[in-house]
Design an enzyme around this catalytic site. Structure first.
Site, mmCIF file in Angstrom:
data_model
loop_
_atom_site.group_PDB
_atom_site.id
_atom_site.type_symbol
_atom_site.label_atom_id
_atom_site.label_comp_id
_atom_site.label_asym_id
_atom_site.label_seq_id
_atom_site.Cartn_x
_atom_site.Cartn_y
_atom_site.Cartn_z
ATOM 1 N N THR A 101 0.845 -1.199 0.000
ATOM 2 C CA THR A 101 0.000 0.000 0.000
ATOM 3 C C THR A 101 0.881 1.250 0.000
ATOM 4 O O THR A 101 2.006 1.244 0.510
ATOM 5 C CB THR A 101 -0.942 0.032 1.222
ATOM 6 O OG1 THR A 101 -0.157 0.131 2.420
ATOM 7 C CG2 THR A 101 -1.822 -1.203 1.278
ATOM 8 N N GLY A 147 8.492 6.945 -2.174
ATOM 9 C CA GLY A 147 9.089 6.709 -0.863
ATOM 10 C C GLY A 147 9.441 5.264 -0.557
ATOM 11 O O GLY A 147 9.837 4.488 -1.434
ATOM 12 N N GLY A 197 7.540 2.810 0.229
ATOM 13 C CA GLY A 197 6.648 1.847 -0.438
ATOM 14 C C GLY A 197 7.124 1.492 -1.827
ATOM 15 O O GLY A 197 7.125 0.310 -2.212
ATOM 16 N N TYR A 244 0.857 10.925 15.525
ATOM 17 C CA TYR A 244 1.551 9.977 14.645
ATOM 18 C C TYR A 244 2.137 8.833 15.474
ATOM 19 O O TYR A 244 1.959 7.658 15.157
ATOM 20 C CB TYR A 244 2.656 10.723 13.884
ATOM 21 C CG TYR A 244 3.570 9.832 13.067
ATOM 22 C CD1 TYR A 244 3.126 9.279 11.876
ATOM 23 C CD2 TYR A 244 4.882 9.552 13.486
ATOM 24 C CE1 TYR A 244 3.970 8.466 11.115
ATOM 25 C CE2 TYR A 244 5.718 8.752 12.743
ATOM 26 C CZ TYR A 244 5.261 8.207 11.548
ATOM 27 O OH TYR A 244 6.093 7.395 10.809
HETATM 28 P P1 NAD Z 1 5.902 9.101 1.632
HETATM 29 O O1 NAD Z 1 5.025 10.272 1.974
HETATM 30 O O2 NAD Z 1 7.187 9.340 0.940
HETATM 31 O O3 NAD Z 1 5.068 8.027 0.838
HETATM 32 C C1 NAD Z 1 3.817 7.604 1.335
HETATM 33 C C2 NAD Z 1 3.051 6.974 0.205
HETATM 34 O O4 NAD Z 1 1.762 6.595 0.691
HETATM 35 C C3 NAD Z 1 2.835 7.932 -0.952
HETATM 36 O O5 NAD Z 1 3.020 7.223 -2.146
HETATM 37 C C4 NAD Z 1 1.392 8.365 -0.763
HETATM 38 O O6 NAD Z 1 0.788 8.743 -1.981
HETATM 39 C C5 NAD Z 1 0.783 7.088 -0.201
HETATM 40 N N1 NAD Z 1 -0.453 7.309 0.519
HETATM 41 C C6 NAD Z 1 -0.689 8.212 1.507
HETATM 42 N N2 NAD Z 1 -1.968 8.141 1.876
HETATM 43 C C7 NAD Z 1 -2.533 7.174 1.121
HETATM 44 C C8 NAD Z 1 -3.846 6.659 1.034
HETATM 45 N N3 NAD Z 1 -4.820 7.137 1.797
HETATM 46 N N4 NAD Z 1 -4.107 5.655 0.151
HETATM 47 C C9 NAD Z 1 -3.128 5.167 -0.640
HETATM 48 N N5 NAD Z 1 -1.873 5.638 -0.610
HETATM 49 C C10 NAD Z 1 -1.579 6.639 0.255
HETATM 50 O O7 NAD Z 1 6.118 8.357 3.018
HETATM 51 P P2 NAD Z 1 7.329 7.426 3.522
HETATM 52 O O8 NAD Z 1 8.264 8.280 4.276
HETATM 53 O O9 NAD Z 1 7.814 6.577 2.430
HETATM 54 O O10 NAD Z 1 6.523 6.549 4.598
HETATM 55 C C11 NAD Z 1 6.040 5.252 4.337
HETATM 56 C C12 NAD Z 1 5.760 4.572 5.662
HETATM 57 O O11 NAD Z 1 6.968 4.510 6.428
HETATM 58 C C13 NAD Z 1 4.741 5.305 6.522
HETATM 59 O O12 NAD Z 1 3.892 4.371 7.146
HETATM 60 C C14 NAD Z 1 5.598 6.015 7.557
HETATM 61 O O13 NAD Z 1 4.927 6.235 8.751
HETATM 62 C C15 NAD Z 1 6.732 5.017 7.718
HETATM 63 N N6 NAD Z 1 7.970 5.625 8.247
HETATM 64 C C16 NAD Z 1 8.639 6.581 7.545
HETATM 65 C C17 NAD Z 1 9.795 7.128 8.090
HETATM 66 C C18 NAD Z 1 10.585 8.179 7.355
HETATM 67 O O14 NAD Z 1 11.461 8.804 7.973
HETATM 68 N N7 NAD Z 1 10.387 8.385 6.080
HETATM 69 C C19 NAD Z 1 10.258 6.717 9.352
HETATM 70 C C20 NAD Z 1 9.550 5.744 10.032
HETATM 71 C C21 NAD Z 1 8.405 5.194 9.467
#
Ligand code: NAD
Length: 264
Positions: free
Chosen positions: A13, A18, A20, A154
């Site tokens: 998902t 990022g 994903g 968060y």
């Molecule tokens: P990002 O914002 O770069 O990417 C998030 C992705 O999720 C995007 O493609 C966005 O379009 C999609 N998305 C958001 N809401 C959505 C929805 N309702 N339906 C479908 N798609 C949706 O974020 P990221 O940094 O890659 O984070 C990904 C995961 O990793 C998250 O769960 C975040 O909490 C976790 N995380 C990130 C970090 C960090 O530092 N980047 C650290 C710890 C955990």
């Protein structure tokens, strides 16, 4: 060890960018058929094209659905069909003073970050249990264990994911299904890039300079002393969903660069 995911179908998902997207690419590499998900069809298709460009012959398809809603999750589960590997990655984050966070934000964070994974696991895990093989991963965060004071809402969702993940693992006893959580630390994803860009602009510096100082200043216990790359997170996920990781179940797997100072 040579990880082979051929014959397995994976759903990631929020994989149009990022962490994903890196996970989707990481799973397609060893041969999984991967479903990329985002809210908008063009972005999801663009992500599949990006993966095919770097991995000739990769089996990837796009399914547009908003995992923030019950209807979106149901539509995604229907379009996905039989899934062997579910990666609950979609998540939102935003620093906000606790006293300024309205109920609507608390509910939105809970719905996107927690309920999406609950709904998809409820739809897709029974098939895994029936077929006696499956992998479910919740992308949580080190913020699950060390709640950031600048985004308590968060942190709450990331801790909740650990509870759901461990609870679901209890339902897999004696089967070939595992459920684990992965805890990234600060990772230079597209979402974080935007956040760093804004901070850099406000401080009149470059994104790279801001990124270099950020972890040292805001996460001083980090042993990595820098942001992780999205691929460093994806590598842990690829291992955790492999056949080789069969004895890892109900765990919270850290990829946070040593920020958490506790031993276990
Ligand atoms: P990002 O914002 O770069 O990417 C998030 C992705 O999720 C995007 O493609 C966005 O379009 C999609 N998305 C958001 N809401 C959505 C929805 N309702 N339906 C479908 N798609 C949706 O974020 P990221 O940094 O890659 O984070 C990904 C995961 O990793 C998250 O769960 C975040 O909490 C976790 N995380 C990130 C970090 C960090 O530092 N980047 C650290 C710890 C955990």
């Amino acid at each position: 060890m040579k990880i082979d995911l051929s014959g397995k179908t994976a759903l990631v998902t929020g994989s149009t960018s990022g962490i994903g997207l890196a996970i989707a690419r990481g799973l397609a590499g060893p041969g999984a058929a991967v479903i990329v998900n985002g809210r908008a069809k063009p972005r999801a298709e663009d992500a599949t094209a990006q993966i095919r460009k770097t991995l000739a012959g990769a089996s990837v398809r796009a399914v547009a659905a908003d995992v923030a809603t019950a209807e979106g999750c149901a539509a995604l589960a229907r379009a996905a069909g039989e899934i062997d590997i579910l990666i609950n990655n979609a998540g939102i984050f935003e620093p906000k003073d606790f006293f300024e966070i309205p109920d609507a934000d608390w509910l939105r964070f809970y719905e996107v970050n927690v309920l999406s994974g609950v709904r998809l696991a409820r739809a897709l895990m029974p098939g895994m249990l029936k077929r006696n093989w499956g992998r479910v991963i919740f992308i949580s965060s080190e913020s699950a264990l060390q709640i950031p004071k600048e985004m308590i809402h968060y942190g709450m969702t990331k801790t909740a994911q650990l509870a759901v993940s461990r609870g679901l693992a209890e339902l897999t006893a004696g089967t070939g299904v595992t459920v684990n959580a992965v805890l990234p630390g600060p990772t230079r994803s597209d979402g974080v890039e935007t956040f760093i860009g804004e901070m850099a602009k406000a401080a009149n510096t470059t994104a790279d300079a801001m990124a270099e100082g950020f972890v040292k200043q805001h996460r001083p216990s980090s042993l990595l002393q820098r942001f992780a790359t999205v691929d460093e997170i994806a590598n842990m996920v690829v291992y955790a969903v492999s056949k080789e990781a069969s004895a890892t179940n109900g765990a919270a797997l850290r990829v946070e660069g040593g920020i958490l100072r506790s031993v276990a």
